[in-house]
Motif scaffolding. Sequence first.
Motif, PDB file in Angstrom:
ATOM      1  N   LEU A   1      -0.049  -5.497 -15.260  1.00  0.00           N
ATOM      2  CA  LEU A   1      -0.451  -4.257 -14.585  1.00  0.00           C
ATOM      3  C   LEU A   1      -1.094  -4.539 -13.228  1.00  0.00           C
ATOM      4  CD1 LEU A   1      -1.832  -2.198 -17.608  1.00  0.00           C
ATOM      5  CD2 LEU A   1       0.066  -1.542 -16.131  1.00  0.00           C
ATOM      6  N   LYS A   2      -1.913  -5.580 -13.148  1.00  0.00           N
ATOM      7  CA  LYS A   2      -2.530  -5.925 -11.862  1.00  0.00           C
ATOM      8  C   LYS A   2      -1.476  -6.336 -10.833  1.00  0.00           C
ATOM      9  CE  LYS A   2      -5.652  -8.926 -13.260  1.00  0.00           C
ATOM     10  NZ  LYS A   2      -6.805  -9.864 -13.151  1.00  0.00           N
ATOM     11  N   LYS A   3      -0.380  -6.854 -11.314  1.00  0.00           N
ATOM     12  CA  LYS A   3       0.705  -7.265 -10.422  1.00  0.00           C
ATOM     13  C   LYS A   3       1.592  -6.086 -10.023  1.00  0.00           C
ATOM     14  CE  LYS A   3       4.826 -10.230 -10.380  1.00  0.00           C
ATOM     15  NZ  LYS A   3       5.661 -11.168 -11.181  1.00  0.00           N
ATOM     16  N   GLU A   4       1.898  -5.202 -10.996  1.00  0.00           N
ATOM     17  CA  GLU A   4       2.878  -4.135 -10.772  1.00  0.00           C
ATOM     18  C   GLU A   4       2.278  -2.851 -10.194  1.00  0.00           C
ATOM     19  OE1 GLU A   4       6.057  -4.579 -10.952  1.00  0.00           O
ATOM     20  OE2 GLU A   4       5.836  -6.632 -11.689  1.00  0.00           O
ATOM     21  N   LEU A   5       1.028  -2.542 -10.524  1.00  0.00           N
ATOM     22  CA  LEU A   5       0.419  -1.302 -10.012  1.00  0.00           C
ATOM     23  C   LEU A   5       0.375  -1.255  -8.483  1.00  0.00           C
ATOM     24  CD1 LEU A   5      -2.520  -0.459 -12.467  1.00  0.00           C
ATOM     25  CD2 LEU A   5      -0.399   0.809 -12.119  1.00  0.00           C
ATOM     26  N   PRO A   6      -0.039  -2.328  -7.793  1.00  0.00           N
ATOM     27  CA  PRO A   6      -0.030  -2.288  -6.326  1.00  0.00           C
ATOM     28  C   PRO A   6       1.373  -2.082  -5.752  1.00  0.00           C
ATOM     29  CG  PRO A   6      -1.366  -4.120  -7.101  1.00  0.00           C
ATOM     30  CD  PRO A   6      -0.648  -3.581  -8.292  1.00  0.00           C
ATOM     31  N   LYS A   7       2.391  -2.630  -6.423  1.00  0.00           N
ATOM     32  CA  LYS A   7       3.775  -2.441  -5.961  1.00  0.00           C
ATOM     33  C   LYS A   7       4.174  -0.973  -6.040  1.00  0.00           C
ATOM     34  CE  LYS A   7       5.494  -7.029  -7.341  1.00  0.00           C
ATOM     35  NZ  LYS A   7       6.451  -7.754  -8.201  1.00  0.00           N
ATOM     36  N   LEU A   8       3.827  -0.352  -7.175  1.00  0.00           N
ATOM     37  CA  LEU A   8       4.146   1.070  -7.351  1.00  0.00           C
ATOM     38  C   LEU A   8       3.412   1.920  -6.327  1.00  0.00           C
ATOM     39  CD1 LEU A   8       5.432   3.379  -9.014  1.00  0.00           C
ATOM     40  CD2 LEU A   8       3.401   3.332 -10.466  1.00  0.00           C
ATOM     41  N   ILE A   9       2.141   1.611  -6.107  1.00  0.00           N
ATOM     42  CA  ILE A   9       1.334   2.375  -5.146  1.00  0.00           C
ATOM     43  C   ILE A   9       1.907   2.245  -3.737  1.00  0.00           C
ATOM     44  CG2 ILE A   9      -0.940   2.524  -4.059  1.00  0.00           C
ATOM     45  CD1 ILE A   9      -2.060   1.588  -6.845  1.00  0.00           C
ATOM     46  N   ASN A  10       2.316   1.044  -3.354  1.00  0.00           N
ATOM     47  CA  ASN A  10       2.882   0.822  -2.017  1.00  0.00           C
ATOM     48  C   ASN A  10       4.244   1.482  -1.852  1.00  0.00           C
ATOM     49  OD1 ASN A  10       0.684  -0.677  -1.129  1.00  0.00           O
ATOM     50  ND2 ASN A  10       1.550  -2.611  -1.848  1.00  0.00           N
ATOM     51  N   MET A  11       4.959   1.664  -2.955  1.00  0.00           N
ATOM     52  CA  MET A  11       6.284   2.287  -2.892  1.00  0.00           C
ATOM     53  C   MET A  11       6.227   3.752  -2.489  1.00  0.00           C
ATOM     54  SD  MET A  11       8.325   0.729  -6.173  1.00  0.00           S
ATOM     55  CE  MET A  11       9.508   2.090  -6.112  1.00  0.00           C
ATOM     56  N   ARG A  12       5.051   4.373  -2.629  1.00  0.00           N
ATOM     57  CA  ARG A  12       4.945   5.814  -2.345  1.00  0.00           C
ATOM     58  C   ARG A  12       5.332   6.118  -0.900  1.00  0.00           C
ATOM     59  NH1 ARG A  12       0.115   3.791  -1.025  1.00  0.00           N
ATOM     60  NH2 ARG A  12      -1.211   4.905   0.467  1.00  0.00           N
ATOM     61  N   ILE A  13       4.984   5.215   0.039  1.00  0.00           N
ATOM     62  CA  ILE A  13       5.286   5.450   1.447  1.00  0.00           C
ATOM     63  C   ILE A  13       6.790   5.459   1.655  1.00  0.00           C
ATOM     64  CG2 ILE A  13       4.930   4.642   3.796  1.00  0.00           C
ATOM     65  CD1 ILE A  13       2.382   5.534   2.382  1.00  0.00           C
ATOM     66  N   GLU A  14       7.432   4.429   1.167  1.00  0.00           N
ATOM     67  CA  GLU A  14       8.887   4.305   1.307  1.00  0.00           C
ATOM     68  C   GLU A  14       9.610   5.444   0.612  1.00  0.00           C
ATOM     69  OE1 GLU A  14      12.334   1.099  -0.098  1.00  0.00           O
ATOM     70  OE2 GLU A  14      10.227   0.557  -0.158  1.00  0.00           O
ATOM     71  N   PHE A  15       9.066   5.879  -0.525  1.00  0.00           N
ATOM     72  CA  PHE A  15       9.722   6.919  -1.319  1.00  0.00           C
ATOM     73  C   PHE A  15       9.563   8.299  -0.693  1.00  0.00           C
ATOM     74  CE2 PHE A  15      10.288   9.924  -4.751  1.00  0.00           C
ATOM     75  CZ  PHE A  15      11.329   9.383  -5.492  1.00  0.00           C
ATOM     76  N   PHE A  16       8.347   8.603  -0.201  1.00  0.00           N
ATOM     77  CA  PHE A  16       8.062   9.951   0.276  1.00  0.00           C
ATOM     78  C   PHE A  16       8.471  10.188   1.727  1.00  0.00           C
ATOM     79  CE2 PHE A  16       5.089   9.990  -3.362  1.00  0.00           C
ATOM     80  CZ  PHE A  16       5.480  11.179  -3.937  1.00  0.00           C
ATOM     81  N   ASP A  17       8.672   9.143   2.491  1.00  0.00           N
ATOM     82  CA  ASP A  17       9.048   9.300   3.899  1.00  0.00           C
ATOM     83  C   ASP A  17      10.281  10.186   4.100  1.00  0.00           C
ATOM     84  OD1 ASP A  17       6.997   8.167   5.202  1.00  0.00           O
ATOM     85  OD2 ASP A  17       8.032   6.362   5.847  1.00  0.00           O
ATOM     86  N   PRO A  18      11.398   9.922   3.387  1.00  0.00           N
ATOM     87  CA  PRO A  18      12.588  10.776   3.565  1.00  0.00           C
ATOM     88  C   PRO A  18      12.337  12.231   3.190  1.00  0.00           C
ATOM     89  CG  PRO A  18      13.165   8.737   2.442  1.00  0.00           C
ATOM     90  CD  PRO A  18      11.675   8.794   2.467  1.00  0.00           C
ATOM     91  N   SER A  19      11.558  12.440   2.140  1.00  0.00           N
ATOM     92  CA  SER A  19      11.257  13.816   1.718  1.00  0.00           C
ATOM     93  C   SER A  19      10.380  14.529   2.737  1.00  0.00           C
ATOM     94  CB  SER A  19      10.558  13.808   0.355  1.00  0.00           C
ATOM     95  OG  SER A  19      11.431  13.391  -0.661  1.00  0.00           O
ATOM     96  N   PHE A  20       9.431  13.802   3.313  1.00  0.00           N
ATOM     97  CA  PHE A  20       8.572  14.387   4.337  1.00  0.00           C
ATOM     98  C   PHE A  20       9.393  14.777   5.565  1.00  0.00           C
ATOM     99  CE2 PHE A  20       5.759  13.656   8.093  1.00  0.00           C
ATOM    100  CZ  PHE A  20       4.951  14.753   7.910  1.00  0.00           C
ATOM    101  N   GLU A  21      10.298  13.896   5.965  1.00  0.00           N
ATOM    102  CA  GLU A  21      11.169  14.188   7.111  1.00  0.00           C
ATOM    103  C   GLU A  21      12.034  15.402   6.833  1.00  0.00           C
ATOM    104  OE1 GLU A  21      14.732  12.043   9.731  1.00  0.00           O
ATOM    105  OE2 GLU A  21      13.672  10.916   8.170  1.00  0.00           O
TER     106      GLU A  21
END
Length: 284
Positions: free
Chosen positions: A204-224
Amino acid sequence: MSWIGLKKAINRAGTQVMLKTGQIEQTIDKEFEFEEKTFKTMEQNSILLQKRLRSYLESLKLLTNSQINIAELLNSFYGNEEPSSHIVENSITGESIENFKNLSSEYYTTLKKLNNESIKDLENPFNQTILNPIARFNSYYIEVNEAIKKRNNKLLDYDSMKNKLKKLIDTPQIEYSNYDLKFKEINDELLETETKYFEINNLLKKELPKLINMRIEFFDPSFESFVKIQLRFFNENYFHLKNIQNKIDSKTQKDYIDGKLDDRIDEILNKMKMLDIVGKDESG
């Protein structure tokens, strides 16, 4: 729930009580607590964002429906004018009532078309590029929270076994006829729970930061997409309403720009107050 599962749940509940009362030493992992707190903040915000975006779409529908209702009433207001042998003029603008009847009718038709076409053209891309992606992203929280719950259970088991071993060590060996066997049994169980806890904790300590950082990449197209959809919707409204505005007489437009239209309206309101319609003595 199986008997083994029920037994574990009861033991963990007892461990939680002892942890809260300070009877058991609690294992603290500051790094995990930080990542979990960050994750929970992201979860709360993205779920709220999904709710607000859904409300935004519904608000646009309400807005266009309200515009139509107003336009329909205005159209009825001007359209119900009784035929006259002469052209009636608007006291404020000097335009004929017939012109306003035509404008109000066109205004109603335009807004009805905007409601039918703009909202229809907006809703599908809004769902496909904004609402559906964020709903899909938020659906992963269920699995992650299950993993966090499992980690917390393994931590309870680990702290419980550490406490059992400590109590055994602190107890005089003379009270146990099989002390070495008991020690080995508890120590082996401790090592097993320790392995399970650290395995999921480190994951979890390894994967949680990855998931949190993915939010930018994921939400950028939707925001645009959200910005573009807004721009398209309001541009279409502006374009059609601007065409109607251009058909209003130039004097009215100039007075509006110069801030004189309010004065002309106030003048008419004052004339209405002076009309000898109400206030007469009924006995006269």
